[in-house]
Design a protein around this motif. Structure first.
Motif, PDB file in Angstrom:
ATOM      1  N   GLU A  23      38.490  33.652  46.735  1.00  0.00           N
ATOM      2  CA  GLU A  23      39.801  34.372  46.805  1.00  0.00           C
ATOM      3  C   GLU A  23      39.413  35.908  46.451  1.00  0.00           C
ATOM      4  O   GLU A  23      40.147  36.866  47.369  1.00  0.00           O
ATOM      5  CB  GLU A  23      40.437  33.964  45.741  1.00  0.00           C
ATOM      6  CG  GLU A  23      41.216  32.626  45.852  1.00  0.00           C
ATOM      7  CD  GLU A  23      41.855  32.058  44.555  1.00  0.00           C
ATOM      8  OE1 GLU A  23      41.810  32.833  43.615  1.00  0.00           O
ATOM      9  OE2 GLU A  23      42.221  30.824  44.577  1.00  0.00           O
ATOM     10  N   ARG A  24      38.304  36.255  45.624  1.00  0.00           N
ATOM     11  CA  ARG A  24      38.421  37.796  45.679  1.00  0.00           C
ATOM     12  C   ARG A  24      37.609  38.093  46.888  1.00  0.00           C
ATOM     13  O   ARG A  24      37.950  39.300  47.436  1.00  0.00           O
ATOM     14  CB  ARG A  24      37.401  37.821  44.266  1.00  0.00           C
ATOM     15  CG  ARG A  24      37.045  39.368  43.837  1.00  0.00           C
ATOM     16  CD  ARG A  24      36.402  39.335  42.596  1.00  0.00           C
ATOM     17  NE  ARG A  24      35.602  38.245  42.002  1.00  0.00           N
ATOM     18  CZ  ARG A  24      34.209  38.404  42.338  1.00  0.00           C
ATOM     19  NH1 ARG A  24      33.756  39.453  42.960  1.00  0.00           N
ATOM     20  NH2 ARG A  24      33.427  37.254  42.056  1.00  0.00           N
ATOM     21  N   GLU A  57      40.070  38.901  49.537  1.00  0.00           N
ATOM     22  CA  GLU A  57      40.812  40.051  49.178  1.00  0.00           C
ATOM     23  C   GLU A  57      40.099  41.280  49.622  1.00  0.00           C
ATOM     24  O   GLU A  57      40.753  42.326  50.164  1.00  0.00           O
ATOM     25  CB  GLU A  57      41.164  40.214  47.811  1.00  0.00           C
ATOM     26  CG  GLU A  57      42.546  39.380  47.356  1.00  0.00           C
ATOM     27  CD  GLU A  57      42.686  39.335  45.828  1.00  0.00           C
ATOM     28  OE1 GLU A  57      42.362  40.408  45.270  1.00  0.00           O
ATOM     29  OE2 GLU A  57      43.446  38.604  45.417  1.00  0.00           O
TER      30      GLU A  57
END
Lengths: 430, 195
Positions: free
Chosen positions: A15-16, A19
């Protein structure tokens, strides 16, 4: 199935990275699938299949057992051996066809039948040897199967069977120090690591905890320790294990966090139990207790210092553990003198330990440790709360105030816990 | 090593372990010295518990004087009981902590209970406690019968009387024993046979 802790961390990292634009969102599912995520459904099917096969096995055994003693002995033996050979034969056939779930379930059935055969042959021939040896033989058969095939399912069974063996010897036959179990435990631990099986490591930790508890209690009885000294020794032992987990982390042992969680929980429970022990249950600190407790404390302190030097413990972590070790070591000596003042001092210390454990859990981003610490904090606050207010108020007034207080306390603690968890998650994702 | 070879090795080893348990007992039943034991009444309640028989023998209770070779008697100690045939039943004549190699038939057991007594001394005071008797278990007190036949066997034993019940036991050279048969009025009602 991959390590679930690794998969959870991978999901967070993905997820990081998405992003930050490092990973294409379209690839995240493929990355997670290749890492083993989604095999959970297959694992559930395997578990259900295993349970189904075991139940079928018990159904067959129950049917045979109802008519078993009326048939000639040679037929009895043929049934016993035939069933065991059939289970292993089916396991071989299934494993060769890469149906590993069903194959390991059949393997488990074969090992179970080995144990049943030991028991039934013992009954047929009225073999009256030391009966835990039969459990040991069964466990060794399971362990051999788990190591040789190899099989996680059967390894779990080996942990359980050999755990029962040491429990029976320690508790049932009052064997003061059942050290032979540690040899089997060592083999099982190595097997769990070679199979890269995290639940197996958890089983190993739980088995060792069980062995330490049963054997320490037996030894304490033998050395004539009071109940208070025994529980204090357990508190020292688990605090030392907590410090050892820091050393294991420094050695990059991948399961050091599991060791920390279990030892933290057990230490907080043992330390809390000290407040429930009547001061008269302390036996005057026999020399054997003083020597043992001091040695354990010194080992714990040394490990805490080592973990600090290797930077897996902060200064506050090492200091807190050393302080708790010293406090526990001196508790039996202090508890008899100035009971009320000592009790309040140690209660304050316990609250401080729980708050520190919350800080430790959020610092290492371990929700399990944080939750355990919160639970300990809550229980101790409630203990003090009920103890203080019960003496000041009576009857309905006490229950009214207690009820309002509980609701308020739960709201405050839950908001604090969520805020800490959110802060920890934000820190991990930034 | 292939999976098939590994599984074959495992099941062969397991079979050998189980086979050894069976062979030891079958060899004992085939070649051991046969002795006849006398039953004692167990208690007023049923001799049978469900589908297994609980038996009490005369040799389960040993007089303390038979244990003169013991320095110290404790529960769970191993005991070797030598005996001989008296009036058709095997009767204990001595008990030792180690196997008396000179004796022909010796039963190995475990001391289950120790009872002491405190006799009065000549001057009226109490003397040191001394051993009164011990209860010994030889592993012959429980065996299984076919489901549903326990009650019928109990009735036959009650009808015949314990004095007409004979329990045949085979004993090995090292003191191990196995129940060979139970006879009521000379007729076998239970036999430990392979076929």
């Amino acid at each position: 199935m991959k390590n679930p802790f690794y998969l959870r961390q991978l999901k967070r990292d993905l997820e990081r990275w998405i992003e930050q634009g490092l990973v294409d969102p379209a690839n995240s599912d493929a990355i997670l699938a290749s890492a083993g995520l989604g095999s959970g459904n297959r694992s559930l099917a395997n578990v259900l299949t295993t349970l189904g096969v075991v139940l079928l096995g018990f159904a067959a055994l129950s049917f045979v057992a109802a008519n078993f003693w009326g048939i000639p002995k040679i037929v009895q033996l043929a049934i016993l051996f035939g069933a065991m050979w059939a289970a292993f034969g089916v396991a071989a056939w299934l494993l060769n066809r890469e149906k590993s779930g069903y194959g390991h379930a059949s393997l488990l059935l074969g090992v179970a039948l080995f144990g049943v055969n030991i028991m039934l042959i013992g009954q047929i021939y009225n073999i009256s040897a030391h009966w835990p040896n039969g459990i040991l033989t069964w466990g060794l058969g399971a362990l051999l199967t788990a190591v040789l095939v190899p099989s996680r399912t059967v390894l779990a069974a080996a942990f359980v069977i050999l755990g029962i063996w040491t429990g029976v010897e320690s508790i049932g036959f009052e064997e003061p120090l059942h050290w032979p179990y540690l040899i089997a435990w060592g083999v099982m631990v190595v097997a769990a690591h070679r199979l890269n099986w995290a639940p197996g490591v958890h089983l190993a930790i739980l088995s060792l905890i069980f062995w330490l508890l049963t054997n320490s209690w037996q030894v304490a009885q033998l050395l004539d320790w009071g109940e208070g000294e025994t529980i204090t020794f357990f508190a020292l032992l688990w605090a030392t294990w907590w410090a050892v987990s820091g050393v294991l982390a420094a050695l990059s042992y991948e399961h050091s966090r599991a060791v920390e969680i279990y030892s933290a929980a057990l230490f907080l429970i043992a330390f809390f139990l000290l407040f429930l022990v009547d001061p008269n249950e302390f036996g005057g600190m026999p020399v054997s207790w003083t020597v043992s407790a001091t040695i354990v404390s010194l080992v714990g302190a040394a490990c805490a210092v080592a973990a600090y030097l290797r930077k897996t413990f902060r200064l506050i972590d090492a200091s807190a553990l050393i302080l708790l070790l010293v406090a526990a070591l001196f508790y039996p000596a202090l508890v008899g003198a100035g009971e009320s003042a000592v009790q309040w001092l140690y209660r304050a210390l316990y609250l401080g330990a729980a708050v520190w454990a919350v800080s430790r859990g959020t610092n290492v981003d371990d929700k399990a440790l944080t939750n355990i610490a919160f639970a300990a904090l809550t229980v101790e606050i409630l203990h003090i709360y009920f103890g203080a207010f019960a003496t000041l108020l009576g009857g309905a007034a006490f229950f009214f105030v207690a009820g309002i207080g509980l609701i308020g306390l739960s709201l405050v603690l839950e908001r604090l816990r969520r805020r800490l968890m959110a802060a920890a998650d934000n820190g991990a994702s930034s | 090593m292939s999976t098939n070879t590994k599984l074959l090795l495992i099941v062969v080893l397991m079979t050998m372990v189980l086979g050894r348990m069976i062979f030891e007992k079958e060899w004992l039943l085939a070649t051991g010295t046969e002795i006849v034991l006398k039953l004692e009444p167990r208690d007023p309640r049923s001799l049978f518990r469900g589908d297994y028989m609980r038996l009490t023998y005369e040799i389960d209770q040993l007089d303390g004087r038979l244990l003169s070779d013991f320095n110290d008697v404790a529960e769970n100690d191993t005991i070797f009981v030598a005996g001989q045939s008296v009036d058709g039943y095997w009767t204990a004549s001595s008990a030792t902590p180690t196997h008396p190699r000179s004796e022909e038939s010796v039963l190995r057991g475990r001391i289950e209970r120790v009872r002491s007594k405190t006799p009065d001394c000549e001057d009226g005071t109490e003397c040191e406690p001394e051993l009164d008797n011990v209860t010994v278990r030889y592993g012959l007190d429980t065996f299984f019968v076919a489901e549903g036949t326990g009650r019928a066997l109990e009735d036959r034993v009650a009808e015949a009387g314990l004095e007409n019940v004979r329990v045949l036991v085979r004993v090995s050279k090292n003191g191990s024993s196995a129940l060979k048969a139970m006879l009521i009025n000379g007729e076998p009602v239970y036999e430990n046979r392979l076929f």
